[in-house]
Scaffold this motif. Structure first.
Motif, PDB file in Angstrom:
ATOM      1  N   PRO A 161       0.824  -1.213   0.000  1.00 23.73           N
ATOM      2  CA  PRO A 161       0.000   0.000   0.000  1.00 23.73           C
ATOM      3  C   PRO A 161       0.859   1.263   0.000  1.00 23.73           C
ATOM      4  CG  PRO A 161      -0.897  -1.611   1.532  1.00 23.73           C
ATOM      5  CD  PRO A 161       0.406  -2.170   1.056  1.00 23.73           C
ATOM      6  N   GLY A 162       0.503   2.188  -0.871  1.00 28.54           N
ATOM      7  CA  GLY A 162       1.259   3.418  -0.992  1.00 28.54           C
ATOM      8  C   GLY A 162       2.326   3.389  -2.056  1.00 28.54           C
ATOM      9  N   ILE A 163       2.639   2.211  -2.574  1.00 23.22           N
ATOM     10  CA  ILE A 163       3.628   2.069  -3.645  1.00 23.22           C
ATOM     11  C   ILE A 163       2.859   1.888  -4.957  1.00 23.22           C
ATOM     12  CG2 ILE A 163       5.607   0.776  -4.507  1.00 23.22           C
ATOM     13  CD1 ILE A 163       6.091   2.137  -1.829  1.00 23.22           C
ATOM     14  N   PRO A 164       3.072   2.743  -5.931  1.00 21.86           N
ATOM     15  CA  PRO A 164       2.283   2.657  -7.171  1.00 21.86           C
ATOM     16  C   PRO A 164       2.665   1.457  -8.028  1.00 21.86           C
ATOM     17  CG  PRO A 164       3.978   4.344  -7.368  1.00 21.86           C
ATOM     18  CD  PRO A 164       4.022   3.874  -5.954  1.00 21.86           C
ATOM     19  N   LEU A 165       1.694   1.018  -8.824  1.00 14.84           N
ATOM     20  CA  LEU A 165       1.968   0.010  -9.842  1.00 14.84           C
ATOM     21  C   LEU A 165       2.888   0.618 -10.890  1.00 14.84           C
ATOM     22  CD1 LEU A 165      -1.634  -1.455 -10.225  1.00 14.84           C
ATOM     23  CD2 LEU A 165       0.365  -2.681  -9.344  1.00 14.84           C
ATOM     24  N   PRO A 166       3.584  -0.186 -11.700  1.00 20.45           N
ATOM     25  CA  PRO A 166       3.387  -1.618 -11.901  1.00 20.45           C
ATOM     26  C   PRO A 166       4.106  -2.475 -10.863  1.00 20.45           C
ATOM     27  CG  PRO A 166       5.103  -0.843 -13.355  1.00 20.45           C
ATOM     28  CD  PRO A 166       4.571   0.373 -12.639  1.00 20.45           C
ATOM     29  N   ALA A 167       3.792  -3.774 -10.913  1.00 26.41           N
ATOM     30  CA  ALA A 167       4.480  -4.729 -10.060  1.00 26.41           C
ATOM     31  C   ALA A 167       5.927  -4.879 -10.521  1.00 26.41           C
ATOM     32  CB  ALA A 167       3.761  -6.074 -10.115  1.00 26.41           C
ATOM     33  N   ALA A 168       6.733  -5.470  -9.648  1.00 26.67           N
ATOM     34  CA  ALA A 168       8.149  -5.678  -9.950  1.00 26.67           C
ATOM     35  C   ALA A 168       8.522  -7.129  -9.689  1.00 26.67           C
ATOM     36  CB  ALA A 168       9.019  -4.740  -9.126  1.00 26.67           C
ATOM     37  N   PRO A 169       8.080  -8.033 -10.588  1.00 25.27           N
ATOM     38  CA  PRO A 169       8.402  -9.451 -10.399  1.00 25.27           C
ATOM     39  C   PRO A 169       9.901  -9.679 -10.289  1.00 25.27           C
ATOM     40  CG  PRO A 169       6.782  -9.167 -12.147  1.00 25.27           C
ATOM     41  CD  PRO A 169       7.284  -7.799 -11.793  1.00 25.27           C
ATOM     42  N   LEU A 170      10.256 -10.641  -9.449  1.00 25.69           N
ATOM     43  CA  LEU A 170      11.650 -11.038  -9.229  1.00 25.69           C
ATOM     44  C   LEU A 170      12.477  -9.950  -8.541  1.00 25.69           C
ATOM     45  CD1 LEU A 170      12.401 -12.836 -12.631  1.00 25.69           C
ATOM     46  CD2 LEU A 170      11.561 -13.834 -10.487  1.00 25.69           C
ATOM     47  N   SER A 171      11.818  -8.970  -7.921  1.00 25.24           N
ATOM     48  CA  SER A 171      12.572  -7.917  -7.248  1.00 25.24           C
ATOM     49  C   SER A 171      13.067  -8.361  -5.865  1.00 25.24           C
ATOM     50  CB  SER A 171      11.702  -6.668  -7.094  1.00 25.24           C
ATOM     51  OG  SER A 171      10.582  -6.940  -6.263  1.00 25.24           O
ATOM     52  N   PHE A 172      12.251  -9.165  -5.178  1.00 26.19           N
ATOM     53  CA  PHE A 172      12.592  -9.666  -3.846  1.00 26.19           C
ATOM     54  C   PHE A 172      12.956  -8.520  -2.889  1.00 26.19           C
ATOM     55  CE2 PHE A 172      13.218 -13.338  -6.556  1.00 26.19           C
ATOM     56  CZ  PHE A 172      12.619 -14.352  -5.828  1.00 26.19           C
ATOM     57  N   THR A 173      12.180  -7.445  -2.931  1.00 26.80           N
ATOM     58  CA  THR A 173      12.379  -6.320  -2.021  1.00 26.80           C
ATOM     59  C   THR A 173      11.143  -6.139  -1.150  1.00 26.80           C
ATOM     60  OG1 THR A 173      11.495  -4.713  -3.605  1.00 26.80           O
ATOM     61  CG2 THR A 173      13.877  -5.156  -3.679  1.00 26.80           C
ATOM     62  N   TYR A 174      11.301  -5.437  -0.031  1.00 24.61           N
ATOM     63  CA  TYR A 174      10.203  -5.240   0.905  1.00 24.61           C
ATOM     64  C   TYR A 174       9.046  -4.496   0.246  1.00 24.61           C
ATOM     65  CZ  TYR A 174       7.488  -3.288   4.739  1.00 24.61           C
ATOM     66  OH  TYR A 174       6.447  -2.926   5.560  1.00 24.61           O
ATOM     67  N   HIS A 175       9.325  -3.427  -0.467  1.00 21.61           N
ATOM     68  CA  HIS A 175       8.272  -2.587  -1.029  1.00 21.61           C
ATOM     69  C   HIS A 175       7.456  -3.309  -2.096  1.00 21.61           C
ATOM     70  CE1 HIS A 175       9.545   0.884   1.205  1.00 21.61           C
ATOM     71  NE2 HIS A 175      10.776   0.807   0.726  1.00 21.61           N
ATOM     72  N   PHE A 176       8.010  -4.350  -2.682  1.00 17.82           N
ATOM     73  CA  PHE A 176       7.276  -5.110  -3.687  1.00 17.82           C
ATOM     74  C   PHE A 176       7.086  -6.561  -3.227  1.00 17.82           C
ATOM     75  CE2 PHE A 176       8.949  -1.515  -5.990  1.00 17.82           C
ATOM     76  CZ  PHE A 176       7.884  -1.151  -6.805  1.00 17.82           C
ATOM     77  N   GLY A 177       6.761  -6.686  -1.954  1.00 16.87           N
ATOM     78  CA  GLY A 177       6.505  -8.004  -1.380  1.00 16.87           C
ATOM     79  C   GLY A 177       5.207  -8.042  -0.608  1.00 16.87           C
TER      80      GLY A 177
END
Length: 227
Positions: free
Chosen positions: A137-153
């Motif tokens: 929540p609060g982080i805009p799309l798009p998704a970031a597959p394979l990023s393995f970071t907190y903000h995209f988890g």
């Protein structure tokens, strides 16, 4: 059907094995039992989802306003979110200590299966989080597959998955009435806390319930039909 390797390692006689598998077979527990444990949280997430959306900024804005209005509730849910799992871990530690002291083979194998199942569930959750890369929540799309970071988890909720994976085996194995009452409350509080605190979307909580419930497969799948 042959006994599992951990059973052969822990059990010294056939009576121990029979007693263990009778308990682990969970014949008295069906889909309805699991549903009663997770239904309160799922119904709550459904209400939030239909009212403000299952994903997106609307749920975040809704609870952001409430957090400022109810700081005491926010502080309480923050504590629940951070420490409820630790309390249940202490319960499992007590089970292990008691099992070793009493040489209770059933509880020793129960703890062994629980530990393996919990590790498997958490590894799977971490893998799915990284593969999907869903923004929090609060982080805009798009998704970031394979990023393995907190903000995209964001998906699935690891805290929810963990509390479900901790609670379900206790209820299914020990079959105590107070656990049937307490564990749905704990599951609901932790899952709702993650939403209230702005850490997840409602769909993430559903995902946490689903993945956390997989521990029952890890723990009980070999016991069905053994006796």
């Amino acid at each position: 059907m042959s006994y599992s390797r951990e059973s052969a390692f822990f059990f010294s006689d056939s009576e121990d094995r029979k007693r263990f598998f009778r308990r682990m077979a969970i014949r008295d527990y069906r889909f309805s039992t699991w549903l009663r444990l997770v239904a309160p949280l799922c119904l709550l997430m459904a209400c939030v989802g239909f009212a403000s959306g299952f994903y997106g900024e609307a749920p975040r804005h809704l609870f952001a306003g409430m957090r400022s209005q109810y700081p005491l509730l926010t502080a309480t849910l923050d504590v629940v979110s951070d420490y409820a799992d630790n309390v249940i871990f202490v319960v499992y530690l007590g089970v292990l200590v008691q099992a070793i002291a009493a040489k209770d083979r059933c509880k020793q194998v129960f703890f062994f299966r629980f530990f393996v199942g919990l590790v498997g569930v958490l590894l799977l959750v971490s893998l799915v989080k990284g593969l999907c890369g869903i923004p929090r929540p609060g982080i805009p799309l798009p998704a970031a597959p394979l990023s393995f970071t907190y903000h995209f988890g964001s998906f699935p909720s690891a805290y929810t998955a963990q509390i479900v994976a901790l609670a379900l085996p206790l209820v299914f194995f020990f079959r105590k009435r107070w656990l049937h009452i307490a564990m749905p409350i704990v599951i609901t509080l932790v899952g709702f806390a993650r939403l209230w605190l702005g850490k997840h979307h409602p769909v993430d909580i559903f995902g946490g319930v689903l993945f956390g419930s997989l521990i029952l497969f890890f723990m009980f799948r070999k016991a069905r039909g053994v006796l």
